[in-house]
Design a protein around this motif. Structure first.
Motif, PDB file in Angstrom:
ATOM      1  N   LEU A 278       0.824  -1.210   0.000  1.00  0.00           N
ATOM      2  CA  LEU A 278       0.000   0.000   0.000  1.00  0.00           C
ATOM      3  C   LEU A 278       0.861   1.264   0.000  1.00  0.00           C
ATOM      4  N   VAL A 279       1.931   1.255   0.797  1.00  0.00           N
ATOM      5  CA  VAL A 279       2.811   2.428   0.837  1.00  0.00           C
ATOM      6  C   VAL A 279       3.488   2.628  -0.517  1.00  0.00           C
ATOM      7  N   ALA A 280       3.986   1.547  -1.098  1.00  0.00           N
ATOM      8  CA  ALA A 280       4.635   1.661  -2.408  1.00  0.00           C
ATOM      9  C   ALA A 280       3.636   2.130  -3.468  1.00  0.00           C
ATOM     10  N   THR A 281       2.403   1.627  -3.396  1.00  0.00           N
ATOM     11  CA  THR A 281       1.389   2.042  -4.366  1.00  0.00           C
ATOM     12  C   THR A 281       1.054   3.520  -4.205  1.00  0.00           C
ATOM     13  N   LEU A 282       1.006   3.986  -2.970  1.00  0.00           N
ATOM     14  CA  LEU A 282       0.776   5.413  -2.735  1.00  0.00           C
ATOM     15  C   LEU A 282       1.881   6.252  -3.373  1.00  0.00           C
ATOM     16  N   LEU A 283       3.139   5.834  -3.205  1.00  0.00           N
ATOM     17  CA  LEU A 283       4.255   6.556  -3.825  1.00  0.00           C
ATOM     18  C   LEU A 283       4.155   6.499  -5.352  1.00  0.00           C
ATOM     19  N   VAL A 284       3.752   5.338  -5.871  1.00  0.00           N
ATOM     20  CA  VAL A 284       3.585   5.193  -7.322  1.00  0.00           C
ATOM     21  C   VAL A 284       2.545   6.174  -7.843  1.00  0.00           C
ATOM     22  N   MET A 285       1.417   6.274  -7.148  1.00  0.00           N
ATOM     23  CA  MET A 285       0.346   7.147  -7.630  1.00  0.00           C
ATOM     24  C   MET A 285       0.703   8.624  -7.489  1.00  0.00           C
ATOM     25  N   ILE A 286       1.498   8.979  -6.483  1.00  0.00           N
ATOM     26  CA  ILE A 286       1.972  10.364  -6.396  1.00  0.00           C
ATOM     27  C   ILE A 286       2.810  10.703  -7.631  1.00  0.00           C
ATOM     28  N   LEU A 287       3.753   9.796  -7.969  1.00  0.00           N
ATOM     29  CA  LEU A 287       4.559  10.002  -9.175  1.00  0.00           C
ATOM     30  C   LEU A 287       3.692  10.003 -10.428  1.00  0.00           C
TER      31      LEU A 287
END
Length: 701
Positions: free
Chosen positions: A497-506
């Motif tokens: 979930l944390v990695a996906t959040l960072l992905v979506m910010i980018l």
């Protein structure tokens, strides 16, 4: 007079009443989500650490022991069980054929100290093929690529990787094309099952294939070919089938009127008209096979994955970078070659013919290539690349024998400088994300009683995806509980979930930027294409150098791996917003920020949901690889189960749990996108179309 309501233009802004209705529904969902989280936090504070189903790293449950027992029984029945005997027989035949190819072009064929065709002959044949199927530019690219394989000291590994990849692709084409024809020409029996199997194969993290495949096909080349085949098969079925379905019904009806048979319709109309799409499917299959063939190093499959794996295990960044870059070079070479070959085939299908001078050049260069094959069988300097480098050093004074090691040392020096120079910045980033988001969320997910976390997941899934979200969450949580790795699953879910959040910010930042600026799109899109070509292993190398072996390294590597696909989906979704809608918003005096947040992002909601879905699945596919660099949880369990026979059952349970997580998340996202209370039918249709377009190119573009 009666006034008929006109149908709104596709992509146009919905009427104000519908907008207000959606906003009200979204507001209600946010309120209920906040209530669910608040109740969850209260229960977490009260029951912190109770009933978390924590299991020690080397502890097993009866289910895990039963799975290990299943493995032992399969191995014991190798000579008595007909199915196991068949799979091992197939594996032995694959290994024998791959070994024969290897002795022909890469490794010594005893008692001959060199392969039957030395490096010079292999380079000559490959270069000639590049010119024959494509053009001079591709021939030069192939020549440079093969010379680089040897110059950097990885000739044998590179050719072995090419053998495994192309063998898997050949079998994928033989199996996949008939299935694609059935899939794309109206076949009905079993199509649903085939679609489900392809969904599972593309949702399942690639590492999870290895355990069961090794169990039934043995270790080594056979396991490498089979696991590569499983991963590479869906793209050609999906994309080629899609191309066949796109053939104009009018064209088919016109040719049917002449009395043609179904076989003539297929061979004379459908396959020729879908040729370009079929070649795209072949291209994607090759890229997927190359990516998986690298991971197959875990099962002792030959290729460039072996030196990458050795270097990563010893934290040798430079040693992993050189073969990693050669993998990328091989991917580029194969991608450009198949693309150019498809363009040439399409031109030929339209009546284009090779000019006479090109046919003459092909004949002359074929003779030259055969002569070089003879030279490579006769002279030691043309047979073994090491001998050639030694000869080059002694006769011309050009020393390339240490090029690979010198490059690795240079990479080490660069990364050591970066690490020492920016150590404070990288440490600050890691601490901010870890203490500000990663640790609190992990504590909430994993240290709440399992039934509290499960109920919270089910409640939020129901809120987002109605009944389908509810069913997906209930079934998923039940399976997570059943396989006895709930605590590790929650830790893994936290990292995902944390990695996906960072992905979506980018994705939001760069996707919107690309959609609003042609210059930015022109610059970034080739980089994103290249990013989707790089095998996942390679992403670990620079991140490992910057952040050492920790769970944060796995999160950043997964973020970098998943970001290109999410960015492109967001950019394409934003670009698809109607120009009429944008002009209408600008006429009202909307600022750039208002135009983005009030018009473009809401109108591209289906693309945003799909980007989140695909980014999350890409992140999940890195879980096991991240387990090698300190991620722990399910990734570590899977790697340990693969490395130690007594841990096989727990590793298998971890692999299945990863698949359950991926399928559950995928189904919840799809249910959320199709929720009639939140999405119009237009958005649902966009979701289906976007997913269909993108499904075939999950690994690379």
């Amino acid at each position: 007079m009666t006034v008929l309501a006109s149908k709104p233009e596709p992509g146009a802004a919905p009427p104000p009443v519908e907008v207000e209705s959606r906003r009200a529904a979204a507001a209600r969902k946010w309120v209920w989500t906040a209530i669910i989280i608040a109740v969850w936090v209260v229960l977490w504070r009260i029951f912190h650490g109770d009933a978390t189903l924590t299991l020690g790293q080397r502890d097993h449950t009866p289910l895990h022991q039963d799975l290990t027992g299943f493995r032992d029984s399969v191995l014991a029945s190798r000579d008595t069980n007909p199915f196991v005997s068949l799979t091992y027989s197939i594996g032995e035949r694959l290994t024998s054929f791959a070994d024969w190819l290897s002795r022909m072009i890469s490794t010594k064929d005893f008692p001959r100290p060199y392969p039957q065709i030395g490096w010079l002959g292999v380079v000559a044949i490959a270069t000639w093929i590049g010119y024959a199927v494509a053009n001079l530019r591709i021939a030069v690219l192939v020549l440079v690529s093969f010379l680089a394989f040897g110059a950097f000291g990885y000739w044998e590994d590179s050719i072995d990787l090419l053998i495994v990849t192309m063998l898997a692709v050949l079998i994928a084409v033989l199996i996949g094309l008939p299935l694609a024809v059935y899939y794309g020409t109206g076949g009905k029996v079993g199509v649903g099952i085939l679609t489900t199997l392809m969904d599972i194969a593309q949702t399942m993290p690639t590492f999870v294939y290895l355990g069961p495949i090794v169990l039934f096909f043995g270790i080594g080349t056979s396991a490498g070919v089979v696991c590569t085949l499983v991963y590479a098969l869906p793209p050609i079925i999906r994309i080629a089938g899609h191309g066949l379905r796109r053939v104009s019904p009018t064209t088919i009806e016109a040719t049917d009127s002449s009395g043609q048979t179904s076989w003539q319709r297929l061979t004379k109309v459908q396959l020729p008209m879908a040729r370009a799409t079929i070649v795209v499917g072949l291209n994607q299959t090759i890229m997927a096979a190359l990516s998986m063939a690298t991971l197959a190093a875990f099962v002792a499959s030959p290729g460039l994955g072996k030196p990458v794996l050795r270097a990563l295990q010893s934290n040798d960044v430079g040693g992993a970078t050189v073969p990693g870059l050669l993998i990328v070079l091989m991917a580029i070479m194969l991608d450009r070659t198949t693309t150019a070959a498809s363009l040439r085939a399409e031109k030929a299908s339209r009546g284009g013919h090779d000019p006479k001078w090109r046919r003459i050049i092909l004949a002359v260069t074929a003779v030259v290539a055969l002569a070089l094959v003879y030279v490579s069988r006769t002279y030691s300097w043309a047979a073994g690349y090491d001998n050639f480098l030694a000869q080059l050093k002694s006769s011309a004074g050009i020393d390339l024998t240490s090029l690979g090691r010198n490059t690795a040392n240079l990479v080490d020096d660069v990364f050591n400088w970066i690490s020492s120079t920016f150590d404070g910045i990288t440490e600050a980033i890691k601490n901010i994300i870890s203490y500000g988001l990663l640790n609190p969320l992990q504590d909430l997910l994993s240290e709440s009683p399992w039934f509290v976390t499960g109920l919270a997941i089910v409640a939020m899934a129901s809120l987002l995806g109605s009944i389908r979200g509810f069913v997906s969450a209930v079934v998923g949580c039940a399976l997570l509980w059943y396989f006895d790795l709930w605590h590790d699953a929650m830790i893994t879910l936290n990292m995902v979930l944390v990695a996906t959040l960072l992905v979506m910010i980018l994705a939001l930042v760069f996707g919107v930027w690309m959609a609003r600026s042609r210059t930015v799109d022109f610059i970034l899109r080739p980089l994103l294409d290249a990013g989707q070509t790089i095998p996942p292993f390679v992403y670990l190398i620079p991140v490992l150098a910057l952040f050492d072996a920790t769970r944060f390294t796995a999160i950043i590597a997964a973020t970098v791996y998943a970001a290109p696909v999410a960015i492109k989906l967001v950019a394409d979704g934003i670009s698809g917003v109607s120009a009429t809608t944008l002009e209408a918003s600008r006429s009202t005096g909307a600022t750039t920020w208002q135009e983005i947040t009030k018009v473009q992002l809401p109108m591209a909601k289906s693309s945003l949901v799909l980007a989140t879905n695909q980014g999350l699945l890409y992140v999940l596919s890195m879980v096991v690889i991240g387990g090698m660099v300190g991620a722990g949880a399910l990734g570590y369990d899977a790697v340990l189960g693969f490395a130690r026979s007594e841990e096989w059952g727990k590793g298998a349970a971890a692999g299945i749990t990863i698949v359950v997580l991926g399928v559950m998340i995928d189904r919840i996202c799809r249910a959320a996108a199709a929720d009639p209370n939140d999405q119009s039918s237009r958005l649902q249709l966009e979701w289906v179309k976007a997913r269909a377009r993108f499904q075939g190119s999950r690994s690379t573009v």
